[in-house]
Design a protein around this motif. Structure first.
Motif, PDB file in Angstrom:
ATOM      1  N   ILE A  16     -19.055  13.510   3.913  1.00 58.43           N
ATOM      2  CA  ILE A  16     -18.429  13.393   5.226  1.00 58.43           C
ATOM      3  C   ILE A  16     -17.216  12.466   5.094  1.00 58.43           C
ATOM      4  O   ILE A  16     -17.305  11.389   4.518  1.00 58.43           O
ATOM      5  CB  ILE A  16     -19.419  12.835   6.262  1.00 58.43           C
ATOM      6  CG1 ILE A  16     -20.487  13.888   6.561  1.00 58.43           C
ATOM      7  CG2 ILE A  16     -18.704  12.435   7.542  1.00 58.43           C
ATOM      8  CD1 ILE A  16     -21.500  13.467   7.585  1.00 58.43           C
ATOM      9  N   ARG A  17     -16.089  12.916   5.612  1.00 56.45           N
ATOM     10  CA  ARG A  17     -14.852  12.154   5.485  1.00 56.45           C
ATOM     11  C   ARG A  17     -14.637  11.281   6.726  1.00 56.45           C
ATOM     12  O   ARG A  17     -14.651  11.771   7.853  1.00 56.45           O
ATOM     13  CB  ARG A  17     -13.671  13.098   5.280  1.00 56.45           C
ATOM     14  CG  ARG A  17     -12.371  12.377   4.936  1.00 56.45           C
ATOM     15  CD  ARG A  17     -11.300  13.354   4.494  1.00 56.45           C
ATOM     16  NE  ARG A  17     -11.636  13.975   3.228  1.00 56.45           N
ATOM     17  CZ  ARG A  17     -11.869  15.276   3.082  1.00 56.45           C
ATOM     18  NH1 ARG A  17     -11.815  16.077   4.121  1.00 56.45           N
ATOM     19  NH2 ARG A  17     -12.173  15.775   1.900  1.00 56.45           N
ATOM     20  N   ILE A  18     -14.450   9.990   6.494  1.00 57.33           N
ATOM     21  CA  ILE A  18     -14.220   9.010   7.558  1.00 57.33           C
ATOM     22  C   ILE A  18     -12.816   8.449   7.404  1.00 57.33           C
ATOM     23  O   ILE A  18     -12.395   8.092   6.300  1.00 57.33           O
ATOM     24  CB  ILE A  18     -15.253   7.864   7.485  1.00 57.33           C
ATOM     25  CG1 ILE A  18     -16.674   8.399   7.685  1.00 57.33           C
ATOM     26  CG2 ILE A  18     -14.948   6.784   8.527  1.00 57.33           C
ATOM     27  CD1 ILE A  18     -17.756   7.349   7.478  1.00 57.33           C
ATOM     28  N   GLY A  19     -12.074   8.377   8.501  1.00 59.77           N
ATOM     29  CA  GLY A  19     -10.732   7.806   8.464  1.00 59.77           C
ATOM     30  C   GLY A  19     -10.724   6.380   8.985  1.00 59.77           C
ATOM     31  O   GLY A  19     -11.556   5.993   9.798  1.00 59.77           O
ATOM     32  N   PHE A  20      -9.773   5.573   8.501  1.00 63.64           N
ATOM     33  CA  PHE A  20      -9.574   4.220   9.010  1.00 63.64           C
ATOM     34  C   PHE A  20      -8.114   4.062   9.389  1.00 63.64           C
ATOM     35  O   PHE A  20      -7.208   4.430   8.631  1.00 63.64           O
ATOM     36  CB  PHE A  20      -9.926   3.158   7.966  1.00 63.64           C
ATOM     37  CG  PHE A  20      -9.481   1.771   8.373  1.00 63.64           C
ATOM     38  CD1 PHE A  20     -10.292   0.979   9.170  1.00 63.64           C
ATOM     39  CD2 PHE A  20      -8.231   1.282   7.993  1.00 63.64           C
ATOM     40  CE1 PHE A  20      -9.867  -0.279   9.576  1.00 63.64           C
ATOM     41  CE2 PHE A  20      -7.800   0.023   8.391  1.00 63.64           C
ATOM     42  CZ  PHE A  20      -8.627  -0.756   9.188  1.00 63.64           C
ATOM     43  N   VAL A  21      -7.875   3.486  10.572  1.00 66.70           N
ATOM     44  CA  VAL A  21      -6.517   3.187  11.021  1.00 66.70           C
ATOM     45  C   VAL A  21      -6.539   1.866  11.770  1.00 66.70           C
ATOM     46  O   VAL A  21      -7.480   1.559  12.511  1.00 66.70           O
ATOM     47  CB  VAL A  21      -5.966   4.326  11.920  1.00 66.70           C
ATOM     48  CG1 VAL A  21      -6.819   4.515  13.158  1.00 66.70           C
ATOM     49  CG2 VAL A  21      -4.523   4.053  12.308  1.00 66.70           C
ATOM     50  N   GLY A  22      -5.511   1.048  11.545  1.00 67.51           N
ATOM     51  CA  GLY A  22      -5.405  -0.244  12.220  1.00 67.51           C
ATOM     52  C   GLY A  22      -4.126  -0.351  13.015  1.00 67.51           C
ATOM     53  O   GLY A  22      -3.196   0.440  12.839  1.00 67.51           O
ATOM     54  N   CYS A  23      -4.075  -1.350  13.866  1.00 70.67           N
ATOM     55  CA  CYS A  23      -2.894  -1.554  14.715  1.00 70.67           C
ATOM     56  C   CYS A  23      -1.644  -1.848  13.892  1.00 70.67           C
ATOM     57  O   CYS A  23      -0.525  -1.587  14.339  1.00 70.67           O
ATOM     58  CB  CYS A  23      -3.131  -2.723  15.677  1.00 70.67           C
ATOM     59  SG  CYS A  23      -4.316  -2.391  16.987  1.00 70.67           S
ATOM     60  N   ARG A  24      -1.810  -2.412  12.694  1.00 71.01           N
ATOM     61  CA  ARG A  24      -0.670  -2.867  11.904  1.00 71.01           C
ATOM     62  C   ARG A  24      -0.257  -1.864  10.830  1.00 71.01           C
ATOM     63  O   ARG A  24       0.467  -2.208   9.899  1.00 71.01           O
ATOM     64  CB  ARG A  24      -1.003  -4.217  11.273  1.00 71.01           C
ATOM     65  CG  ARG A  24      -1.254  -5.319  12.296  1.00 71.01           C
ATOM     66  CD  ARG A  24      -1.658  -6.645  11.674  1.00 71.01           C
ATOM     67  NE  ARG A  24      -2.961  -6.565  11.021  1.00 71.01           N
ATOM     68  CZ  ARG A  24      -3.163  -6.805   9.736  1.00 71.01           C
ATOM     69  NH1 ARG A  24      -2.153  -7.113   8.948  1.00 71.01           N
ATOM     70  NH2 ARG A  24      -4.382  -6.718   9.227  1.00 71.01           N
ATOM     71  N   GLY A  25      -0.701  -0.614  10.989  1.00 69.92           N
ATOM     72  CA  GLY A  25      -0.300   0.410  10.031  1.00 69.92           C
ATOM     73  C   GLY A  25      -0.828   0.119   8.638  1.00 69.92           C
ATOM     74  O   GLY A  25      -1.993  -0.223   8.443  1.00 69.92           O
ATOM     75  N   THR A  26       0.057   0.226   7.628  1.00 68.69           N
ATOM     76  CA  THR A  26      -0.368  -0.006   6.246  1.00 68.69           C
ATOM     77  C   THR A  26      -0.765  -1.455   6.004  1.00 68.69           C
ATOM     78  O   THR A  26      -1.513  -1.743   5.060  1.00 68.69           O
ATOM     79  CB  THR A  26       0.742   0.394   5.264  1.00 68.69           C
ATOM     80  OG1 THR A  26       1.946  -0.318   5.584  1.00 68.69           O
ATOM     81  CG2 THR A  26       1.022   1.902   5.343  1.00 68.69           C
ATOM     82  N   ASP A  27      -0.300  -2.370   6.842  1.00 66.90           N
ATOM     83  CA  ASP A  27      -0.700  -3.778   6.689  1.00 66.90           C
ATOM     84  C   ASP A  27      -2.176  -3.984   7.036  1.00 66.90           C
ATOM     85  O   ASP A  27      -2.743  -5.038   6.728  1.00 66.90           O
ATOM     86  CB  ASP A  27       0.162  -4.675   7.586  1.00 66.90           C
ATOM     87  CG  ASP A  27       1.605  -4.780   7.096  1.00 66.90           C
ATOM     88  OD1 ASP A  27       1.821  -4.513   5.889  1.00 66.90           O
ATOM     89  OD2 ASP A  27       2.490  -5.101   7.896  1.00 66.90           O
ATOM     90  N   SER A  28      -2.792  -2.999   7.670  1.00 67.07           N
ATOM     91  CA  SER A  28      -4.215  -3.081   8.005  1.00 67.07           C
ATOM     92  C   SER A  28      -5.113  -2.562   6.884  1.00 67.07           C
ATOM     93  O   SER A  28      -6.337  -2.609   7.000  1.00 67.07           O
ATOM     94  CB  SER A  28      -4.502  -2.276   9.289  1.00 67.07           C
ATOM     95  OG  SER A  28      -3.825  -2.805  10.401  1.00 67.07           O
ATOM     96  N   PHE A  29      -4.491  -2.047   5.816  1.00 72.35           N
ATOM     97  CA  PHE A  29      -5.288  -1.391   4.782  1.00 72.35           C
ATOM     98  C   PHE A  29      -6.228  -2.349   4.053  1.00 72.35           C
ATOM     99  O   PHE A  29      -7.263  -1.925   3.529  1.00 72.35           O
ATOM    100  CB  PHE A  29      -4.378  -0.687   3.778  1.00 72.35           C
ATOM    101  CG  PHE A  29      -3.832   0.637   4.293  1.00 72.35           C
ATOM    102  CD1 PHE A  29      -4.077   1.055   5.600  1.00 72.35           C
ATOM    103  CD2 PHE A  29      -3.076   1.454   3.473  1.00 72.35           C
ATOM    104  CE1 PHE A  29      -3.574   2.253   6.084  1.00 72.35           C
ATOM    105  CE2 PHE A  29      -2.572   2.665   3.941  1.00 72.35           C
ATOM    106  CZ  PHE A  29      -2.818   3.061   5.241  1.00 72.35           C
ATOM    107  N   ASP A  30      -5.863  -3.640   3.978  1.00 75.12           N
ATOM    108  CA  ASP A  30      -6.777  -4.601   3.351  1.00 75.12           C
ATOM    109  C   ASP A  30      -8.102  -4.650   4.115  1.00 75.12           C
ATOM    110  O   ASP A  30      -9.179  -4.715   3.511  1.00 75.12           O
ATOM    111  CB  ASP A  30      -6.150  -5.994   3.292  1.00 75.12           C
ATOM    112  CG  ASP A  30      -5.069  -6.094   2.238  1.00 75.12           C
ATOM    113  OD1 ASP A  30      -5.014  -5.203   1.365  1.00 75.12           O
ATOM    114  OD2 ASP A  30      -4.269  -7.061   2.285  1.00 75.12           O
TER     115      ASP A  30
END
Length: 316
Positions: A16-30
């Motif tokens: 099952i594929r789960i996505g993650f997204v944060g308010c700060r775009g790529t800066d949220s990847f950590d």
């Protein structure tokens, strides 16, 4: 049918594929990477920007989207949660929110926007792991139930030999097609199709070869009709075709094409051929019902057989 968000590793195990997204775009990847050890077994976590998430949800590539309100000005980014939830509702994905622990307004706002569940940041690993696992379990249970329902539906309406619809489904779909045609003042055509000389074919080549030929004919009919047309096996080598929005001239062309296509089929190394005869009729009388249409088409089929087979005959 499995959705795009569910893939197999070749051994029957579903991912099952789960996505993650944060308010700060790529800066949220950590933050997203810190969640990777908490993702349930059998799930794949994909880090993405908001536009990427919207595109993947729209394409049906994600089961669940984790949305992190990880900025002090999260209120400026809350639209992304709204958009993702709206698209997810339409495409079968759910939104899981991560909200600031010290900001109750974020929690309230997340639920107002329709998220399936939330956890607080800074994250508690036990909480996030448990909530994600529960959400994934629900998805797996729902998928299993949907698969069971599809299997039960197929058993009820699909002919196991040809993969066509069965007589029971025809008895449901034809009256509905008649009602729809009358309500919209639109044409409706019905064909009755029968394989020519299948018994001699079976006597010479065997019933297994006859079954293969029947499947080949069924596939040829389906491939040369519209998705809106219904092809049903009535029993033996007789099939019926219901064609909404099809007038008499169009029905003639389609029936003739089906005769030509089937005559070109060859089976096995000996290139054995078989033909079909077709009887056709259209909805013309206010008193026409399903039984009447099928009887007229069947009578026309009888005339096609009597006049030499491998041809189309119309109801008088």
């Amino acid at each position: 049918m499995r959705s795009h968000d569910e893939t197999s590793d070749g051994n029957g195990h579903m991912t099952i594929r789960i996505g993650f997204v944060g308010c700060r775009g790529t800066d949220s990847f950590d933050l997203g990477e810190s969640l990777r050890p908490l993702i349930p077994v059998g799930c794949d976590l994909v880090l993405m920007t908001i536009p990427e998430a919207l595109e993947m949800v729209e394409a049906g590539c994600l089961t669940l989207v984790i949305v992190a309100l990880d900025s002090g000005c999260w209120r400026d980014s809350v639209t992304m949660m709204t958009d993702l939830h709206a698209v997810g509702q339409r495409c079968g994905a759910v939104v899981f929110g991560l909200v600031p622990r010290d900001d109750p307004a974020a929690l309230v706002r997340a639920f107002d926007l329709g998220v399936a569940d939330v956890a607080a940041m800074p994250i508690c690993t036990h909480e996030v792991r448990a909530r994600l696992a529960a959400r994934v379990r629900r998805r797996m249970v729902a998928a299993a139930r949907a698969a069971e329902m599809r299997a039960a539906w197929r058993l009820a309406v699909i002919d196991p030999l040809t993969g066509l619809f069965n007589r029971q489904h025809l008895e449901t779909i034809l009256p509905a097609a008649i009602d729809s045609a009358r309500a919209g003042d639109r044409p409706l055509a019905v064909l009755m199709v029968d394989l020519d000389s299948l018994k001699p074919f079976n006597d010479r080549w065997g019933h297994a070869a006859g079954d293969r030929m029947l499947r080949n004919v069924a596939d040829a009919l389906t491939a040369n009709l519209r998705a809106s047309d219904t092809v049903a096996r009535l029993g033996g080598d007789e099939m019926a075709v219901v064609m909404p929005d099809t007038d008499i001239e169009t029905a003639r062309r389609i029936a003739a094409r089906l005769v030509t296509v089937v005559a070109a089929l060859k089976l096995g190394k000996d290139n054995v051929a078989i033909t079909i005869s077709v009887g056709m009729t259209t909805l013309v009388e206010a008193t026409d019902d399903a039984e009447t249409l099928l009887l007229r088409a069947d009578t026309a089929l009888y005339h096609a057989k009597q006049n030499g087979r491998n041809r189309v005959a119309e109801a008088a």
